[in-house]
Motif scaffolding. Structure first.
Motif, PDB file in Angstrom:
ATOM      1  N   GLY A 165     -14.934   9.271 -14.677  1.00 36.10           N
ATOM      2  CA  GLY A 165     -14.753   9.977 -15.821  1.00 36.10           C
ATOM      3  C   GLY A 165     -13.732   8.885 -16.641  1.00 36.10           C
ATOM      4  N   GLY A 166     -13.173   7.264 -16.278  1.00 39.47           N
ATOM      5  CA  GLY A 166     -13.480   6.582 -16.828  1.00 39.47           C
ATOM      6  C   GLY A 166     -11.684   6.739 -17.656  1.00 39.47           C
ATOM      7  N   ARG A 167     -11.310   8.268 -17.486  1.00 43.05           N
ATOM      8  CA  ARG A 167      -9.500   8.186 -17.853  1.00 43.05           C
ATOM      9  C   ARG A 167      -9.473   9.602 -16.845  1.00 43.05           C
ATOM     10  NH1 ARG A 167      -8.557  10.400 -23.653  1.00 43.05           N
ATOM     11  NH2 ARG A 167     -11.151  11.095 -24.061  1.00 43.05           N
ATOM     12  N   GLY A 168      -8.171  10.035 -16.669  1.00 38.52           N
ATOM     13  CA  GLY A 168      -8.215  11.581 -16.038  1.00 38.52           C
ATOM     14  C   GLY A 168      -7.388  11.814 -14.289  1.00 38.52           C
ATOM     15  N   GLY A 169      -7.975  10.311 -13.430  1.00 37.44           N
ATOM     16  CA  GLY A 169      -7.436  10.162 -12.194  1.00 37.44           C
ATOM     17  C   GLY A 169      -6.451  10.837 -11.664  1.00 37.44           C
ATOM     18  N   LEU A 170      -5.468   9.930 -12.182  1.00 35.34           N
ATOM     19  CA  LEU A 170      -3.991   9.985 -11.609  1.00 35.34           C
ATOM     20  C   LEU A 170      -3.628  11.131 -11.696  1.00 35.34           C
ATOM     21  CD1 LEU A 170      -3.538   6.621 -12.243  1.00 35.34           C
ATOM     22  CD2 LEU A 170      -3.680   7.928 -10.123  1.00 35.34           C
ATOM     23  N   ALA A 171      -4.580  12.985 -11.105  1.00 38.59           N
ATOM     24  CA  ALA A 171      -3.568  13.860 -11.557  1.00 38.59           C
ATOM     25  C   ALA A 171      -3.972  15.014 -10.633  1.00 38.59           C
ATOM     26  CB  ALA A 171      -4.049  14.394 -13.160  1.00 38.59           C
ATOM     27  N   GLU A 172      -3.444  16.120  -9.820  1.00 39.53           N
ATOM     28  CA  GLU A 172      -3.847  16.686  -9.151  1.00 39.53           C
ATOM     29  C   GLU A 172      -4.972  17.439  -9.528  1.00 39.53           C
ATOM     30  OE1 GLU A 172       0.008  18.066  -6.817  1.00 39.53           O
ATOM     31  OE2 GLU A 172       0.026  18.742  -9.037  1.00 39.53           O
ATOM     32  N   TYR A 173      -5.100  17.789 -11.017  1.00 36.71           N
ATOM     33  CA  TYR A 173      -6.755  18.721 -11.231  1.00 36.71           C
ATOM     34  C   TYR A 173      -7.080  17.350 -12.501  1.00 36.71           C
ATOM     35  CZ  TYR A 173      -5.502  22.591  -9.007  1.00 36.71           C
ATOM     36  OH  TYR A 173      -5.300  23.502  -7.198  1.00 36.71           O
TER      37      TYR A 173
ATOM     38  N   ARG B  95       0.896  18.245 -11.176  1.00 38.50           N
ATOM     39  CA  ARG B  95       2.122  17.031 -11.834  1.00 38.50           C
ATOM     40  C   ARG B  95       0.447  16.013 -12.455  1.00 38.50           C
ATOM     41  NH1 ARG B  95       4.247  14.824  -6.357  1.00 38.50           N
ATOM     42  NH2 ARG B  95       1.675  15.558  -5.541  1.00 38.50           N
ATOM     43  N   ALA B  96       0.874  14.754 -13.223  1.00 37.28           N
ATOM     44  CA  ALA B  96      -0.399  13.875 -13.406  1.00 37.28           C
ATOM     45  C   ALA B  96       1.073  12.719 -13.735  1.00 37.28           C
ATOM     46  CB  ALA B  96      -0.747  14.305 -15.191  1.00 37.28           C
ATOM     47  N   TYR B  97       0.372  11.329 -13.717  1.00 38.72           N
ATOM     48  CA  TYR B  97       0.813  10.189 -14.757  1.00 38.72           C
ATOM     49  C   TYR B  97       0.592  10.142 -16.008  1.00 38.72           C
ATOM     50  CZ  TYR B  97       2.805   8.753  -9.903  1.00 38.72           C
ATOM     51  OH  TYR B  97       3.709   8.533  -8.296  1.00 38.72           O
ATOM     52  N   GLN B  98       0.792   9.689 -16.968  1.00 43.89           N
ATOM     53  CA  GLN B  98       0.785   9.991 -18.111  1.00 43.89           C
ATOM     54  C   GLN B  98       1.367   8.133 -18.542  1.00 43.89           C
ATOM     55  OE1 GLN B  98       2.342  13.218 -20.812  1.00 43.89           O
ATOM     56  NE2 GLN B  98      -0.196  13.409 -21.242  1.00 43.89           N
TER      57      GLN B  98
ATOM     58  N   THR C 182       2.476   7.079 -21.588  1.00 44.55           N
ATOM     59  CA  THR C 182       3.007   7.591 -23.968  1.00 44.55           C
ATOM     60  C   THR C 182       3.244   6.309 -23.808  1.00 44.55           C
ATOM     61  OG1 THR C 182       5.537   7.133 -22.557  1.00 44.55           O
ATOM     62  CG2 THR C 182       3.628   9.612 -22.463  1.00 44.55           C
ATOM     63  N   SER C 183       3.148   5.026 -23.690  1.00 45.05           N
ATOM     64  CA  SER C 183       3.073   4.379 -25.204  1.00 45.05           C
ATOM     65  C   SER C 183       2.620   2.239 -23.412  1.00 45.05           C
ATOM     66  CB  SER C 183       5.070   3.495 -25.071  1.00 45.05           C
ATOM     67  OG  SER C 183       6.059   3.353 -24.207  1.00 45.05           O
ATOM     68  N   PHE C 184       1.907   1.633 -24.653  1.00 44.35           N
ATOM     69  CA  PHE C 184       1.448   1.089 -24.018  1.00 44.35           C
ATOM     70  C   PHE C 184       2.652  -0.384 -23.313  1.00 44.35           C
ATOM     71  CE2 PHE C 184      -1.933   1.820 -26.912  1.00 44.35           C
ATOM     72  CZ  PHE C 184      -2.928   2.295 -25.938  1.00 44.35           C
ATOM     73  N   ASP C 185       2.825  -0.800 -22.163  1.00 44.48           N
ATOM     74  CA  ASP C 185       3.139  -1.525 -21.587  1.00 44.48           C
ATOM     75  C   ASP C 185       4.301  -1.650 -20.820  1.00 44.48           C
ATOM     76  OD1 ASP C 185       2.754  -4.373 -20.444  1.00 44.48           O
ATOM     77  OD2 ASP C 185       3.285  -5.431 -22.664  1.00 44.48           O
ATOM     78  N   ALA C 186       4.472   0.156 -20.543  1.00 44.86           N
ATOM     79  CA  ALA C 186       5.513   0.626 -19.749  1.00 44.86           C
ATOM     80  C   ALA C 186       5.203   1.013 -18.496  1.00 44.86           C
ATOM     81  CB  ALA C 186       5.883   1.725 -21.240  1.00 44.86           C
ATOM     82  N   PRO C 187       6.298   1.472 -17.813  1.00 44.73           N
ATOM     83  CA  PRO C 187       5.912   1.782 -16.802  1.00 44.73           C
ATOM     84  C   PRO C 187       5.100   3.325 -16.730  1.00 44.73           C
ATOM     85  CG  PRO C 187       8.079   1.143 -16.416  1.00 44.73           C
ATOM     86  CD  PRO C 187       7.301   1.107 -17.938  1.00 44.73           C
ATOM     87  N   LEU C 188       4.573   4.060 -15.679  1.00 51.19           N
ATOM     88  CA  LEU C 188       4.108   5.230 -15.793  1.00 51.19           C
ATOM     89  C   LEU C 188       4.654   6.365 -15.584  1.00 51.19           C
ATOM     90  CD1 LEU C 188       0.748   5.016 -13.568  1.00 51.19           C
ATOM     91  CD2 LEU C 188       0.741   4.794 -16.100  1.00 51.19           C
ATOM     92  N   GLY C 189       5.046   7.188 -16.356  1.00 47.10           N
ATOM     93  CA  GLY C 189       5.820   8.653 -15.957  1.00 47.10           C
ATOM     94  C   GLY C 189       4.675   9.299 -15.311  1.00 47.10           C
ATOM     95  N   LEU C 190       5.495   9.836 -13.925  1.00 51.01           N
ATOM     96  CA  LEU C 190       4.858  11.032 -13.405  1.00 51.01           C
ATOM     97  C   LEU C 190       5.796  12.630 -13.630  1.00 51.01           C
ATOM     98  CD1 LEU C 190       3.180  12.291 -10.976  1.00 51.01           C
ATOM     99  CD2 LEU C 190       5.140  12.321 -10.110  1.00 51.01           C
ATOM    100  N   THR C 191       4.806  13.426 -14.641  1.00 49.24           N
ATOM    101  CA  THR C 191       5.300  15.048 -15.220  1.00 49.24           C
ATOM    102  C   THR C 191       4.409  15.556 -14.538  1.00 49.24           C
ATOM    103  OG1 THR C 191       5.299  15.393 -17.157  1.00 49.24           O
ATOM    104  CG2 THR C 191       3.218  13.777 -16.835  1.00 49.24           C
ATOM    105  N   GLU C 192       5.018  17.055 -15.415  1.00 47.41           N
ATOM    106  CA  GLU C 192       4.346  18.284 -15.603  1.00 47.41           C
ATOM    107  C   GLU C 192       3.275  18.888 -16.805  1.00 47.41           C
ATOM    108  OE1 GLU C 192       4.288  20.527 -12.315  1.00 47.41           O
ATOM    109  OE2 GLU C 192       5.804  19.349 -11.263  1.00 47.41           O
ATOM    110  N   MET C 193       2.384  19.182 -16.342  1.00 51.34           N
ATOM    111  CA  MET C 193       1.451  19.813 -17.816  1.00 51.34           C
ATOM    112  C   MET C 193       0.414  20.839 -16.825  1.00 51.34           C
ATOM    113  SD  MET C 193      -0.996  17.085 -17.751  1.00 51.34           S
ATOM    114  CE  MET C 193      -0.082  15.580 -18.074  1.00 51.34           C
ATOM    115  N   PRO C 194      -0.458  21.384 -17.722  1.00 55.33           N
ATOM    116  CA  PRO C 194      -0.700  22.958 -17.634  1.00 55.33           C
ATOM    117  C   PRO C 194      -2.040  22.246 -17.038  1.00 55.33           C
ATOM    118  CG  PRO C 194      -0.158  22.840 -20.235  1.00 55.33           C
ATOM    119  CD  PRO C 194       0.119  21.696 -19.372  1.00 55.33           C
TER     120      PRO C 194
END
Length: 322
Positions: free
Chosen positions: A87-95, A2-5, A7-19
């Motif tokens: 890391g500058g990004r990528g932290g709101l995820a399980e991996y 699971r990770a937050y992404q 996908t468009s600026f100034d929109a709520p974060l979406g929790l999604t499934e990814m590899p």
């Protein structure tokens, strides 16, 4: 995973499934235990941060966790090792996969919350006060936004460096946090003339400003001759305009500090600073102030705490119990 992404600026974060991503040759992959939130995450979500990645991306600038896998060219790290990474990004995820040269090994004395709250806030204040402003014992340090994520660390580190610290924040609760961090004098920005209050205390030798706007102007006018003003950020939303001729009258210096920027041209500044700070933590000389630790499904609530200025110190998202 699971990770937050974004996908468009100034929109709520979406929790999604990814590899789960594989690490590149120079990367380590972490099973992330905790992620520290920062005001820059809000700017990045709106596309207004200087290092905003291309869409889509996973936000979350600083993490702590267990090494899960290492790239082919990585030496010095192994699976199961406890580390923190800016890391500058990528932290709101399980991996997450991060450059190995940005990782620091954690002592057993540092828990996940402290580790996730540690790097940016303490690193920014230490590099600003030591490397940039050359704060000297006995000088007077004025900290604006003194109850925020970086402001509290500036109070704490300023005291460790021997300064007399004036803390400026809004409201009794936030001033209490600054006092507990070691501030000698407190100014309530809600109803106090900052310039007059600082001048009554003799003026400032160093100003630490993550706020900008009217507070910068007031602090500027409360400086002693040869004072140094550190511009750390603009939480007020207003970037100050500086009249260069006013710098001449008192021989003032205004300097910027973007902590992450050193990765591009002098990474050893950050490495040496973090080594000192981790040692201070091991000795019990600094203690991260985490006002809110929230579960992974409450990321938006955590960002709202920053947006509405309802937090003191750091907000940490706890992702896994490792």
């Amino acid at each position: 995973m699971r990770a937050y992404q974004v996908t468009s600026f100034d929109a709520p974060l979406g929790l999604t499934e990814m590899p789960v991503p594989p690490p590149a040759p120079d990367e380590i992959r972490l099973r992330i235990a905790a992620c520290g939130l920062n005001f820059a995450d809000l700017l990045m979500q709106k596309g207004e941060y200087q290092d905003t990645p291309a869409l889509p991306f996973v936000p979350g600038m600083e993490v702590a966790g267990l090494v899960d896998a290492v790239g082919a060219d990585v030496a010095g790290f192994q699976p199961g090792q406890r580390v923190a990474v800016f890391g500058g990004r990528g932290g709101l995820a399980e991996y997450g996969c991060f450059p190995a040269d940005r990782a620091v090994a954690l002592p057993d004395t540092m828990g996940w919350r402290d580790a996730a709250a540690f790097q940016i806030a303490y690193g920014t204040s230490h590099v600003a006060l030591d490397h940039r402003a050359h704060l000297v014992s006995g000088e007077t340090l004025l900290v604006l936004g003194a109850a925020g994520g970086v402001g509290l660390t500036a109070v704490e580190i300023g005291k460790l460096m021997g300064a007399r610290v004036i803390a400026c924040a809004r409201g009794r609760d936030k001033l209490r946090a600054a006092h507990e961090a070691g501030a000698d004098h407190l100014i309530d920005a809600t109803d106090t003339d900052i310039r007059d209050a600082v001048l009554q205390l003799g003026g400032a030798d160093v100003v630490y400003d993550p706020v900008g706007g009217a507070q910068f102007d007031a602090a500027f006018r409360a400086c002693r001759p040869e004072a140094r003003i550190l511009t750390i950020g603009f939480a007020s939303g207003e970037v100050p305009r500086i009249k260069a001729n006013h710098l001449l009258v008192k021989n003032l210096t205004v300097m910027g500090l973007y902590w992450g920027g050193y990765l591009a041209f002098r990474p050893e500044v950050l490495t040496n600073s973090l080594r000192i700070l981790i040692d201070w933590h091991r000795q019990g000389r600094i203690r991260p102030h985490v006002s809110h630790a929230l579960p992974f499904d409450q990321v938006e609530a955590g960002l709202a705490l920053l947006r509405d200025r309802r937090s003191t110190g750091k907000v940490v998202i706890e992702i896994a119990d490792l």
